[in-house]
Write a protein that holds these residues in place. Structure first.
Motif, PDB file in Angstrom:
ATOM      1  N   LEU B 238       0.975  -0.346  -0.228  1.00  0.00           N
ATOM      2  CA  LEU B 238       1.354  -1.746  -0.425  1.00  0.00           C
ATOM      3  C   LEU B 238       0.298  -2.467  -1.272  1.00  0.00           C
ATOM      4  N   THR B 239      -0.965  -2.091  -1.118  1.00  0.00           N
ATOM      5  CA  THR B 239      -2.025  -2.678  -1.950  1.00  0.00           C
ATOM      6  C   THR B 239      -1.744  -2.434  -3.427  1.00  0.00           C
ATOM      7  N   PHE B 240      -1.332  -1.213  -3.758  1.00  0.00           N
ATOM      8  CA  PHE B 240      -1.076  -0.901  -5.158  1.00  0.00           C
ATOM      9  C   PHE B 240       0.270  -1.475  -5.619  1.00  0.00           C
ATOM     10  N   HIS B 241       1.184  -1.699  -4.690  1.00  0.00           N
ATOM     11  CA  HIS B 241       2.416  -2.424  -5.011  1.00  0.00           C
ATOM     12  C   HIS B 241       2.038  -3.819  -5.523  1.00  0.00           C
ATOM     13  N   LEU B 242       1.119  -4.478  -4.828  1.00  0.00           N
ATOM     14  CA  LEU B 242       0.675  -5.810  -5.256  1.00  0.00           C
ATOM     15  C   LEU B 242      -0.117  -5.747  -6.564  1.00  0.00           C
ATOM     16  N   ALA B 269      -5.660  14.687  -8.722  1.00  0.00           N
ATOM     17  CA  ALA B 269      -4.404  14.025  -8.382  1.00  0.00           C
ATOM     18  C   ALA B 269      -3.243  14.994  -8.537  1.00  0.00           C
ATOM     19  N   PRO B 270      -2.134  14.735  -7.836  1.00  0.00           N
ATOM     20  CA  PRO B 270      -0.944  15.561  -8.063  1.00  0.00           C
ATOM     21  C   PRO B 270      -0.280  15.144  -9.373  1.00  0.00           C
ATOM     22  N   GLU B 271       0.601  15.981  -9.855  1.00  0.00           N
ATOM     23  CA  GLU B 271       1.418  15.625 -11.026  1.00  0.00           C
ATOM     24  C   GLU B 271       2.311  14.452 -10.639  1.00  0.00           C
ATOM     25  N   LEU B 272       2.304  13.412 -11.459  1.00  0.00           N
ATOM     26  CA  LEU B 272       3.151  12.250 -11.155  1.00  0.00           C
ATOM     27  C   LEU B 272       4.559  12.524 -11.701  1.00  0.00           C
ATOM     28  N   THR B 273       5.302  13.343 -10.973  1.00  0.00           N
ATOM     29  CA  THR B 273       6.667  13.691 -11.396  1.00  0.00           C
ATOM     30  C   THR B 273       7.581  12.485 -11.215  1.00  0.00           C
ATOM     31  N   PRO B 274       8.727  12.488 -11.887  1.00  0.00           N
ATOM     32  CA  PRO B 274       9.685  11.386 -11.673  1.00  0.00           C
ATOM     33  C   PRO B 274      10.058  11.263 -10.202  1.00  0.00           C
ATOM     34  N   GLU B 275      10.151  12.381  -9.489  1.00  0.00           N
ATOM     35  CA  GLU B 275      10.508  12.337  -8.064  1.00  0.00           C
ATOM     36  C   GLU B 275       9.421  11.613  -7.260  1.00  0.00           C
ATOM     37  N   LEU B 276       8.153  11.977  -7.523  1.00  0.00           N
ATOM     38  CA  LEU B 276       7.066  11.345  -6.777  1.00  0.00           C
ATOM     39  C   LEU B 276       7.013   9.851  -7.108  1.00  0.00           C
ATOM     40  N   ARG B 277       7.171   9.534  -8.393  1.00  0.00           N
ATOM     41  CA  ARG B 277       7.193   8.119  -8.785  1.00  0.00           C
ATOM     42  C   ARG B 277       8.256   7.368  -7.988  1.00  0.00           C
ATOM     43  N   ASP B 278       9.467   7.922  -7.961  1.00  0.00           N
ATOM     44  CA  ASP B 278      10.569   7.236  -7.284  1.00  0.00           C
ATOM     45  C   ASP B 278      10.331   7.148  -5.774  1.00  0.00           C
ATOM     46  N   ASP B 279       9.749   8.197  -5.197  1.00  0.00           N
ATOM     47  CA  ASP B 279       9.442   8.155  -3.759  1.00  0.00           C
ATOM     48  C   ASP B 279       8.421   7.054  -3.452  1.00  0.00           C
ATOM     49  N   MET B 280       7.438   6.906  -4.334  1.00  0.00           N
ATOM     50  CA  MET B 280       6.414   5.880  -4.102  1.00  0.00           C
ATOM     51  C   MET B 280       7.010   4.474  -4.257  1.00  0.00           C
ATOM     52  N   VAL B 281       7.890   4.332  -5.250  1.00  0.00           N
ATOM     53  CA  VAL B 281       8.506   3.018  -5.478  1.00  0.00           C
ATOM     54  C   VAL B 281       9.391   2.646  -4.284  1.00  0.00           C
ATOM     55  N   ALA B 282      10.209   3.599  -3.853  1.00  0.00           N
ATOM     56  CA  ALA B 282      11.080   3.329  -2.704  1.00  0.00           C
ATOM     57  C   ALA B 282      10.241   3.104  -1.449  1.00  0.00           C
ATOM     58  N   GLY B 283       9.172   3.880  -1.303  1.00  0.00           N
ATOM     59  CA  GLY B 283       8.313   3.750  -0.129  1.00  0.00           C
ATOM     60  C   GLY B 283       7.603   2.409  -0.090  1.00  0.00           C
ATOM     61  N   ALA B 284       7.180   1.935  -1.239  1.00  0.00           N
ATOM     62  CA  ALA B 284       6.512   0.625  -1.287  1.00  0.00           C
ATOM     63  C   ALA B 284       7.489  -0.468  -0.867  1.00  0.00           C
ATOM     64  N   GLU B 285       8.743  -0.306  -1.240  1.00  0.00           N
ATOM     65  CA  GLU B 285       9.759  -1.289  -0.828  1.00  0.00           C
ATOM     66  C   GLU B 285       9.911  -1.295   0.695  1.00  0.00           C
ATOM     67  N   VAL B 286       9.849  -0.111   1.287  1.00  0.00           N
ATOM     68  CA  VAL B 286       9.927  -0.046   2.753  1.00  0.00           C
ATOM     69  C   VAL B 286       8.711  -0.751   3.366  1.00  0.00           C
ATOM     70  N   SER B 287       7.530  -0.421   2.851  1.00  0.00           N
ATOM     71  CA  SER B 287       6.319  -1.071   3.360  1.00  0.00           C
ATOM     72  C   SER B 287       6.406  -2.586   3.184  1.00  0.00           C
ATOM     73  N   ALA B 288       6.975  -3.023   2.062  1.00  0.00           N
ATOM     74  CA  ALA B 288       7.072  -4.457   1.774  1.00  0.00           C
ATOM     75  C   ALA B 288       8.136  -5.123   2.641  1.00  0.00           C
ATOM     76  N   GLY B 289       8.999  -4.326   3.249  1.00  0.00           N
ATOM     77  CA  GLY B 289      10.052  -4.882   4.098  1.00  0.00           C
ATOM     78  C   GLY B 289      10.981  -5.807   3.322  1.00  0.00           C
ATOM     79  N   GLY B 290      11.169  -5.512   2.033  1.00  0.00           N
ATOM     80  CA  GLY B 290      12.080  -6.312   1.219  1.00  0.00           C
ATOM     81  C   GLY B 290      11.564  -7.707   0.873  1.00  0.00           C
ATOM     82  N   ARG B 291      10.316  -7.991   1.219  1.00  0.00           N
ATOM     83  CA  ARG B 291       9.800  -9.337   0.927  1.00  0.00           C
ATOM     84  C   ARG B 291       9.400  -9.473  -0.536  1.00  0.00           C
ATOM     85  N   PRO B 292       9.630 -10.625  -1.138  1.00  0.00           N
ATOM     86  CA  PRO B 292       9.257 -10.806  -2.545  1.00  0.00           C
ATOM     87  C   PRO B 292       7.739 -10.814  -2.728  1.00  0.00           C
ATOM     88  N   MET B 293       7.335 -10.510  -3.969  1.00  0.00           N
ATOM     89  CA  MET B 293       5.907 -10.366  -4.276  1.00  0.00           C
ATOM     90  C   MET B 293       5.105 -11.608  -3.896  1.00  0.00           C
TER      91      MET B 293
END
Lengths: 322, 322
Positions: B238-242, B269-293
């Protein structure tokens, strides 16, 4: 070395680049009673700068403003040359683009007087690499803040090969004078100190997500509800000093040393030589400030309780306002 | 699977091993209104246990006691068999010694009823390795707390190969019922989650000290005065989401992805594959609980201010009392 006025006479700071970091710096400088002259090439830079300062002001007011602090004491200038006019200190916070930093820092070095420090907020480039285009690189130094610069005290200060010694000292003195927690590094190190530690966590986290071992939400919660509650009061070394019980860091290293060889992260541990052991034990004593273990434990407990309450209240305030 | 009473009917917990972690657990169980039956082979175990419970009680009182919580509802028994007599749940917190854990867990599995969960506080051993001596390993599970267990909410729950599914679920339900923040892992992983992240920081810190790049005091301050102030409210993701501004995690990864290749830590670091990117983006949304920036930024700012004040007050209280 030029004749230097005391840092208390630094009254005007030029903020070159006014994105999230540059505008955050501007808000902080204003809160310390300084005047700010800003420059940023974005067409909506003025509005954005105003928005960041206005958003930060209540927080800065709560933390305590310096006498004469005025959120209006800021001016956006159309050119770099105009922005640095009359500035006693320059804080550069342009995007992390090496070519851009090189030309901007060269321009800033040329446009400023012989007693003005030009500090860069770069989060990763060594000054030696950024200073290559400057005719006179002696006054260029890294002053790396953390986001948001108006709330997080840490600033890492480190010069490049051609930075003059007085420049790093003066930058550190100035930052300390305005209430920052300064670490003066004696060498250039990629990522400085805090970002190396933060990046180690981040990379392990990315590996875990990539391998399906944990979700980002689990990773976040494992920190916010776990060791993250201790880190605002005791850093990693003091935390492990406490983990050693009455024997402190020495006991911890002598008994748990073997776990350094365990595959508890993808990062290989260094050899725990007698020298490293002794350095860690002596360093933990410095972090502990000579206080006995019972006092450190009591401090940690008080802080963790207070931090938990503070975070709960901050979360609840958002829920109530949303 | 045996017939199970609701976790609200778990009234008595056996604490096997009463060192720093075991005694900390005991204090926490007592604060939740439970009765504790303890066992520890140390000759002075009773005094130590009493001291930890007494030292923790003011903190636990401040955080709020359950109805009927009684710091005296604890008994030290002379044998393991007596300690588990009538216990509805067992928390094993013996020293990190694999042979010792193996024999103790085998004894605990044999001495307890078919509906009693036996949880181990181990900070590193997988249950599959610890359960080898048990005739019936189905009720053995890891319930890993953080020090001090009476203040840090996180508990990581994970079974071994032979742990029955209901056992991990019941341990998680029980810990949640008594107010813990539980992460149920779906696989055994050395160091679980939080210790892997903490260990990555620790190893990078040891490397830096070994190389003369930073002192333990600088490392501690770089965390307490830097990113450590954000971690109790927003974890690393979530820190890096911000840090990505309005674009959040997606912007952060797309623009700062290349810095993953920089030598900012000794961890690759691991390879930043499109899958990992998308998992991190979706995961950050979960951590953010849908709240706006803007709401997340406001929450972080409120929390950082409150955390800074809380820590300052906790430090000052120690100075005043010393």
């Amino acid at each position: 070395m030029p004749e230097l006025r005391p840092v208390t006479e630094i009254r005007t700071v030029a903020c070159i680049g006014a994105g999230v970091i540059g505008a955050g710096w501007a808000a902080y400088f204003l809160s310390r009673g300084l005047r700010v002259r800003a420059w940023d090439p974005a067409p909506d830079a003025g509005e954005k700068l105003r928005r960041v300062v206005d958003a930060a002001w209540p927080a800065l007011t709560e933390l305590g403003l310096a006498d004469g602090a005025d959120p209006g004491a800021i001016e956006l200038l159309p050119t770099v040359a105009e922005a640095v006019e009359g500035a006693d200190f320059v804080q550069e916070s342009a995007p992390e683009d090496l070519a851009l930093k090189r030309s901007l820092l060269a321009e800033l070095a040329a446009a400023t007087a012989a007693d003005v420090v030009v500090a860069s907020s770069t989060s990763g480039f060594p000054m030696t690499d950024m200073a290559t285009d400057a005719a006179d690189p002696g006054r260029l130094v890294v002053g790396h803040p953390f986001n948001p610069p108006y709330l997080i005290p840490l600033v890492e200060v480190v010069g490049g090969e051609k930075t003059e010694a007085w420049v790093a000292s003066r930058a550190a003195d100035f930052y300390r004078h305005i209430g920052k927690s300064v670490i003066e590094m004696d060498r250039e190190l990629p990522g400085f100190i805090a970002n190396r530690l933060q990046e180690a966590i981040w990379r392990e986290a990315l590996h875990m997500v990539a391998a399906g071992e944990a979700t980002p939400e689990e990773i976040d919660r494992s920190i916010t509800d776990g060791p993250g509650l201790r880190w605002p009061v005791h850093g990693p070394c003091l935390t492990f000093h406490l983990a050693g019980g009455q024997g402190g860091m020495a006991h911890m290293l002598d008994h748990f040393g073997p776990s350094l060889k365990a595959p508890w992260t993808r990062l290989e541990a260094p050899e725990l030589t007698p020298e490293l052991r002794d350095d860690m034990v002596a360093g933990a004593e410095v972090s502990a400030g000579g206080r006995p273990m019972a006092e450190l434990v009591a401090e940690r407990d008080r802080a963790v309780i207070a931090v938990r309450r503070a975070v709960d209240a901050a979360r609840a305030a958002g829920g109530a306002g949303a």
